[in-house]
Design an enzyme around this catalytic site. Structure first.
Site, mmCIF file in Angstrom:
data_model
loop_
_atom_site.group_PDB
_atom_site.id
_atom_site.type_symbol
_atom_site.label_atom_id
_atom_site.label_comp_id
_atom_site.label_asym_id
_atom_site.label_seq_id
_atom_site.Cartn_x
_atom_site.Cartn_y
_atom_site.Cartn_z
ATOM 1 N N LYS A 258 0.661 -1.026 -0.173
ATOM 2 C CA LYS A 258 0.170 0.043 0.365
ATOM 3 C C LYS A 258 1.300 1.256 -0.194
ATOM 4 O O LYS A 258 1.583 1.242 0.666
ATOM 5 C CB LYS A 258 -0.247 0.220 1.112
ATOM 6 C CG LYS A 258 -1.951 -1.109 1.436
ATOM 7 C CD LYS A 258 -3.437 -0.980 2.364
ATOM 8 C CE LYS A 258 -4.181 -2.195 2.173
ATOM 9 N NZ LYS A 258 -5.196 -1.765 0.906
ATOM 10 N N ASP A 329 -2.574 -7.795 -2.564
ATOM 11 C CA ASP A 329 -3.010 -6.429 -1.478
ATOM 12 C C ASP A 329 -4.883 -6.975 -1.948
ATOM 13 O O ASP A 329 -5.422 -6.867 -0.946
ATOM 14 C CB ASP A 329 -3.411 -4.761 -1.814
ATOM 15 C CG ASP A 329 -3.993 -3.967 -1.080
ATOM 16 O OD1 ASP A 329 -3.960 -4.862 -0.304
ATOM 17 O OD2 ASP A 329 -3.410 -2.761 -1.318
ATOM 18 N N ARG A 333 -10.662 -11.403 -0.323
ATOM 19 C CA ARG A 333 -11.052 -12.571 -0.514
ATOM 20 C C ARG A 333 -10.399 -14.227 -0.906
ATOM 21 O O ARG A 333 -11.489 -15.160 -0.968
ATOM 22 C CB ARG A 333 -11.714 -12.195 -1.946
ATOM 23 C CG ARG A 333 -10.292 -11.568 -3.436
ATOM 24 C CD ARG A 333 -10.428 -10.703 -4.148
ATOM 25 N NE ARG A 333 -10.019 -9.978 -3.971
ATOM 26 C CZ ARG A 333 -10.906 -8.559 -4.499
ATOM 27 N NH1 ARG A 333 -10.893 -8.880 -6.130
ATOM 28 N NH2 ARG A 333 -11.034 -7.200 -4.094
#
Ligand code: BES
Ligand code: ZN
Ligand code: ZN
Length: 496
Positions: A258, A329, A333
């Protein structure tokens, strides 16, 4: 406890009077005029000499809203009332249920919960500023009620929400896959209902083939764990519900790290797990008659090291479906893929997951709303209606089948992100997840599945609604406890 109900109401207690129109209950017309108080929803008038605060609840006086579902919301009103009391440093209050305003005990419950929740703030690491205690006395006009039992109901929900908010706020060095099992066990030590807690360590996860969970967590110094908590009802089981939550205790992004400003706050990336744990906690305190509730969450840290997982890796998930990593990232899921697939083995009537899954959900529905999607219209409709009833902000974002091809793989079954950039990422994430509640797509022979089917499932993307980064002035900056009240309320509604 920092907030409580009291019986002994003394003179120092500030009286809270809910007012539908200003010209009621002794509020002098001239005073009302001077204070410019008309009783409009979310407006206030403080009369220090009389030690009274008037709280407006009149909806029609309000500016027109564009949200067709907006209405007087007593939780919001309670929270807003605390923001007033705080200004005047008032901590003892009595709520008078006046005959001119017909408050139901549900209204009083939501109002007091809103007060308690707004009053709470995370101050475990504050060494100098002392917490204040909030006391609420209820004075009821004859015929109206807010019983001890109802008070205790409010306190149970309050405690559950505080549990979630504290966990979400807790620092990643203190809440991580190594510490979570103690935190879970401590909180379920004393409950009314029978609770079974299973915590799978890395070795067990390997044996079971929870490869997506393991892969996401493999660069962390704390190996992943998975928690499965079961709550039995008092009577015969008529419905079984699985609550699944994303439990990334820190999301650095992994090798797709990030960038500036996007990593901070990513301790909150386990908010889905905390939300569902809090629901389980509330249910363990309340107890259900006929609904069996399971909470399932994997806890992992998405970190960077020599053994980080990489874009281009292909994972064979617990379901047997293979997933090519496009972006490290998009880790949530992946852990959800395994936990959702595992939850289908319990053959539940309903699966609900909550996850801080995508920035796209925030862009699409704003940081205030939860994006709700799934594969069962009836379940979506019922849950949506419960959110509205509880006054929690939600948008139903339908899952468009035309986007499904975006998560279909080229050299694997699926990819973990959309092939098209910048196309409604919350929806492609939802479509990706749908493959893991549909056993017809599974291909892990060791699961020995018979009667394969798609399980009823709703996904709540709470990326924005779980955490207030300062834009919501009613609650303190940080964890909100969003969705807990609604999910508990929905569980109560199917317990018949
Ligand atoms: N945890 C984030 C999503 C998130 C973003 C939550 C902001 C709360 C606030 C998630 O793991 C993530 O990084 N998602 C990516 C997915 C993308 C790589 C397809 C995102 O939304 O950018
Ligand atoms: Zn991420
Ligand atoms: Zn994440």
């Amino acid at each position: 406890m920092m907030a409580k109900f009291v019986d002994n109401i003394t003179k120092k207690f500030t009286k809270i009077i809910l007012v539908d129109k200003a010209k009621v209950l002794g509020l002098d017309e001239n005073v009302a005029k001077r204070l410019n108080f008309k009783g409009e929803y979310l407006s206030f008038a403080h009369l220090p000499q009389a030690n009274v605060i008037y709280v407006g609840i009149h909806w029609e006086l309000r500016e027109k809203t564009c949200d067709p579902f907006a209405k007087v919301d007593y939780f919001e009103l309670g929270a807003a009332t605390w923001r007033q009391l705080e200004k005047y440093n008032i901590h003892d209050l009595s709520i008078a249920n006046m005959s001119s305003v017909k408050l139901t005990s549900e209204d009083i419950g939501r109002f007091t919960l809103g007060l308690f929740q707004a009053h709470w703030n995370f101050d475990r690491y504050k060494k100098t500023e002392k917490k204040s205690e909030l006391s609420i006395g209820i004075t009821t006009a004859s015929g109206s009620i807010f019983s001890k039992k109802e008070q205790s109901g409010v306190l149970k929900l309050h405690q559950a929400m505080i549990l979630a908010r504290e966990m979400i706020e807790e620092t990643p060095q203190n809440l991580n896959p190594a510490t979570i099992s103690t935190i879970i066990k401590q909180n379920f030590k004393t409950t009314g209902s029978p609770v079974k807690i299973e915590i799978w360590d890395e070795k067990t996860l390997k044996q079971k083939g929870m490869n997506a969970v393991l892969t996401v967590g493999q660069a962390s110094q704390h190996p992943p764990v998975m928690a499965h908590l079961s709550l039995l009802p008092r009577g015969k089981v008529k419905k079984r519900v699985c609550l699944v939550g994303k439990g990334i205790t820190y999301d650095s992004g992994g090798l797709d790290v990030k960038t500036e400003g996007h990593m901070r706050s990513m301790k909150m990336d386990m908010a889905g797990a905390a939300t569902m744990m809090a629901v389980a906690y509330a249910i363990s305190q309340i107890g259900l008659d006929s609904v069996e509730v399971h909470w399932i969450s994997a806890f992992a840290e998405n970190m960077i090291a020599g053994d980080s997982y990489k874009a281009d890796d292909i994972i064979t998930t617990f379901s047997g479906q293979t997933v090519e990593v496009y972006n490290t990232d998009a880790e949530g899921r992946l852990t959800l893929a395994d936990t959702l697939a595992y939850s289908t083995l319990l053959q539940p009537d309903y699966i609900i997951d909550a996850a801080t899954l995508t920035g796209a959900a925030i862009a699409a529905v704003s940081p205030y709303y939860t994006a709700m999607m799934g594969n069962d219209d009836k379940l979506i409709e019922d849950l949506f209606a419960t959110f509205l009833k509880e006054g929690e902000l939600v948008v139903h974002t339908r899952l468009p089948e035309v986007l499904r091809q975006q998560v279909k793989g080229t050299i694997s079954d699926l990819n973990n992100t959309s092939k098209l950039n910048r196309v409604a990422g919350h929806l492609t994430a939802g479509l990706f997840l749908s493959h893991f509640v549909d056993q017809r797509k599974f291909s892990n022979p060791s699961l020995k599945l018979t009667k394969k089917k798609a399980y009823s499932w709703v996904h709540l993307d709470i990326a924005g609604s779980a955490y207030n980064d300062g834009q919501n002035s009613l609650l303190t900056k940080g964890a909100t406890g969003h969705a807990i009240r609604s999910i508990v309320s929905w569980l109560l509604s199917i317990d018949k």
